[in-house]
Write a protein that holds these residues in place. Structure first.
Motif, short mmCIF file in Angstrom:
data_model
loop_
_atom_site.label_atom_id
_atom_site.label_comp_id
_atom_site.label_asym_id
_atom_site.label_seq_id
_atom_site.Cartn_x
_atom_site.Cartn_y
_atom_site.Cartn_z
N LYS A 236 0.82 -1.21 0.00
CA LYS A 236 0.00 0.00 0.00
C LYS A 236 0.85 1.26 0.00
N ILE A 237 1.88 1.31 0.85
CA ILE A 237 2.64 2.56 0.96
C ILE A 237 3.69 2.71 -0.13
N HIS A 238 3.81 1.72 -1.03
CA HIS A 238 4.65 1.91 -2.20
C HIS A 238 3.89 2.60 -3.34
N GLN A 239 2.61 2.91 -3.09
CA GLN A 239 1.86 3.69 -4.08
C GLN A 239 2.04 5.18 -3.79
N TYR A 240 2.51 5.90 -4.80
CA TYR A 240 2.64 7.35 -4.70
C TYR A 240 1.27 7.93 -5.04
N ILE A 246 2.93 3.01 -8.63
CA ILE A 246 3.44 2.10 -7.61
C ILE A 246 4.87 1.73 -7.99
N ILE A 247 5.81 2.03 -7.10
CA ILE A 247 7.21 1.79 -7.41
C ILE A 247 7.61 0.36 -7.07
N ALA A 248 8.70 -0.09 -7.70
CA ALA A 248 9.14 -1.47 -7.52
C ALA A 248 9.72 -1.72 -6.14
N ILE A 277 0.46 -6.47 -9.92
CA ILE A 277 0.13 -5.55 -8.83
C ILE A 277 -1.38 -5.34 -8.76
N LEU A 278 -1.99 -5.10 -9.92
CA LEU A 278 -3.44 -4.90 -9.94
C LEU A 278 -4.17 -6.16 -9.48
N GLU A 289 -6.98 1.70 -4.44
CA GLU A 289 -5.61 1.63 -4.96
C GLU A 289 -5.61 1.15 -6.40
N LEU A 290 -6.49 0.19 -6.66
CA LEU A 290 -6.66 -0.35 -8.01
C LEU A 290 -7.00 0.78 -8.99
N GLU A 291 -7.96 1.58 -8.62
CA GLU A 291 -8.44 2.65 -9.51
C GLU A 291 -7.37 3.72 -9.72
#
Length: 601
Positions: A236-240, A246-248, A277-278, A289-291
């Motif tokens: 979750k927190i790797h999503q900007y 979403i970073i690797a 990821i999705l 997060e998906l959206e």
């Protein structure tokens, strides 16, 4: 000076991760902040002792003298990290967190790092060191003392430390007795302009409540629920959140193996990871997060007219020029330290299929009402035409070979899967011309995949005309190209096991030489793919056994690296690796679904 570890000793990343979808930080067991980049995930570090113990600055709350022991843990089901320290004079706890909670119909996620320090026993004597830096350690910041804060100057915006610890103690690195709870709030840009202790306590309380609610809203089975929750929280927190990217991984330049030179910057968004990821967010029932990620990918897609890159910056930036920072010593002396990633220039033709598979729900999932998206016919037609145009062009493949181009099986698998996705959309749009093109490309890509088949081994090789096996072809089973109940699915999986699996259940990506020699460490995502494939073909008991082995390769907090040395169980590669946590979530989901199915054995 090189400080390469003894290769016979198990190496783990003894750090915890915090974040709020605006920034990420790593805190070591000794309370030092080893990694924090501001103002974005891909910015320079302000604390980066992970890559240089002298030039990386320091922010720590350590005992003043003598040896000490620590215990680090998360508040359950949150991204709030606690480190308890015991020394000769007493015991204390440091609670670290990045504020995140709903406010005014939005999420409050400031560039603010809060540390709460409270005595637990005795009268611990501690010393606070705070020395942020700029431009990857090239800039030493000047300090300006005010009545209740220290301003660090020299960056684009002010870094401010607001605290109720006497400023003299911090500025002079002077020890003091911790006899009451203290607070330290560090900000970038907008400072804290509110009461310190009550605000810090409110932010802590609301941040804890936010994470507890977030976990409660996930759809997670009872199968190793604790591990899946930690992976979901890390992912979750790797999503900007500002853009949805979403970073690797959190870091750059942590080596895949000591002395290997395989030190890469992973603070970007890879198109190859999109589908997985999705799928992970969908598997835990997290639509928001998906959206957001859909929209990030759709925005990139809307701007593309000739070809997709393998990766993009978190803002959708296409140019990610790779540079080596010679002034930094590297993690444990492992040079080079790289920022940027030259892989953005590579040809990886699987990205077109990845985008089509990833964006499919935008057009067929009824939960998406009037999504922000480009003209679907235009986007799909362009992606399909790119598949058609690249059908006979070799590429760098999933593993981004720098000087090797082949006709990769994995690329054709995503040509096939992307064309299948496009056919579904074409039918929903009632576009027979697009459907006909998709059908044509499904047939062509399937033939290319069959050209990779080795009848002697009953397995698919990594590329047309190549004798080598590659873990990416496990996806032939998971993506539905091979019927899991078929003989060929089982013989293919058995051939991969024989050549790429270690006795510990770990998987190499491949065992043949690439641009940097033969890979020395196993790749965790491949190991989780293997678990999924075992579940797919009905070997559920085997899948559970191998899953249980894999979850032993986390660090003390349940966090996963990119790579694992099979011989020692050591963690290597960038950390935490979002892709590895995606693998854990998806593998657990696949097993749980099988366990929920009657007569699964």
């Amino acid at each position: 000076m090189s400080t390469h570890p003894d290769l016979n000793i198990k190496h783990t990343y003894d750090m915890g991760l915090i974040g709020n979808c605006a920034y990420l930080a790593l805190i070591k067991k000794d309370t030092s902040v080893s990694w924090l980049c501001w103002p974005r995930f891909d910015s320079s570090f302000v604390f980066g002792s992970l890559l240089d113990t002298e030039k990386g600055g320091e922010y720590s709350i350590k005992p003043a003298v003598g040896d000490f022991s620590t215990h680090q843990y998360y508040l359950e089901n949150t991204n709030v990290l606690c480190t308890e320290v015991e020394c000769a004079t007493g015991r204390y706890r440091v609670t670290d967190f990045a504020p995140r909670f709903p406010q005014y119909d939005r999420y409050y996620k400031p560039l603010m790092f809060i540390r709460k320090v409270e005595p637990l026993a005795g009268e611990p004597v501690i010393c606070v060191t705070c020395n942020p830096v700029g431009d990857y350690g090239k800039i030493q910041l000047s300090r300006r003392r005010s009545s209740n804060h220290i301003a660090f100057l020299g960056l684009e915006e002010e870094v401010r430390l607001t605290t109720d610890i006497p400023l003299t103690y911090v500025l002079d690195r002077q020890s003091f007795v911790l006899n009451e709870t203290r607070y330290l709030v560090m900000t970038y840009g907008a400072p804290l302009e509110a009461p310190l202790d009550s605000t810090a306590e409110r932010f802590l309380r609301e941040t804890v409540q936010y994470w507890l609610r977030w976990v409660k809203s996930t759809s997670i089975s009872n199968f190793y629920q604790t591990q899946v929750i930690r992976s979901a929280l890390a992912l979750k927190i790797h999503q900007y959140e500002d853009t949805g990217a979403i970073i690797a991984a959190t870091t750059t330049s942590l080596p895949e193996a000591p002395g290997s030179g395989r030190n890469w910057d992973y603070r970007f968004c890879w198109m190859r990871d999109t589908y997985y990821i999705l799928t992970a967010f969908n598997n835990i029932g997290h639509f928001e997060e998906l959206e957001r990620y859909f929209h990030y990918i759709a925005n990139i897609s809307a701007k593309i007219h000739d070809k997709y890159q393998p990766l993009y910056g978190i803002s959708g930036t296409s140019e990610l020029i790779e540079k080596e920072l010679d002034h930094l010593e590297g993690y444990r002396g492992n040079k080079p330290v790289r920022i940027g990633n030259d892989a953005y220039t590579h040809i990886q033709n699987d990205v077109y299929g990845q985008v089509l598979v990833a964006l499919l729900p935008l057009y067929v999932d009824k939960r998406f009402v009037n999504p922000e998206r480009a003209n679907p016919e235009k986007l799909l037609a362009e992606a399909l035409n790119m598949i058609k145009a690249t059908m006979n062009i070799p590429d760098a493949g999933l593993w981004e070979f720098r000087n090797i181009a082949q006709y990769h099986c994995y690329t054709y698998l995503f040509h096939w899967a992307g064309s299948n996705a496009a056919r579904k959309v074409a039918r929903s749009l009632r576009n027979p011309e697009m459907e006909a093109l998709a059908n044509e490309l499904i047939r062509e890509s399937a033939q290319k995949i069959e050209d990779c088949f080795d009848p002697k081994r009953g397995a698919y090789t990594n590329a047309i005309g190549s004798p080598h096996l590659d873990a990416s072809t496990i996806q032939l089973i998971m993506m539905g190209y091979l019927d899991p109940a078929s003989d060929v699915a089982n013989t293919h999986l058995e051939a991969l096991e024989k050549e790429l699996k270690t006795p510990e259940g770990l998987f190499y990506r491949y065992r043949h030489a690439d641009d940097f020699g033969t890979p020395e460490t196993t790749f965790l995502i491949c190991s989780f793919w293997y678990v999924e494939a075992l579940a797919c073909v009905g070997r559920v008991a085997d899948a559970i056994r191998e899953f249980e082995k894999l979850i032993t390769y986390t660090n003390h907090l349940g966090l996963l690296s990119e790579d694992v040395d099979a011989r020692t169980g050591s963690q290597w590669g960038n950390f935490p690796q979002a892709y590895s946590h995606v693998g854990l979530v998806n593998a657990a989901y696949r097993i749980a679904k099988k366990l929920d199915t009657p007569n699964f054995v």
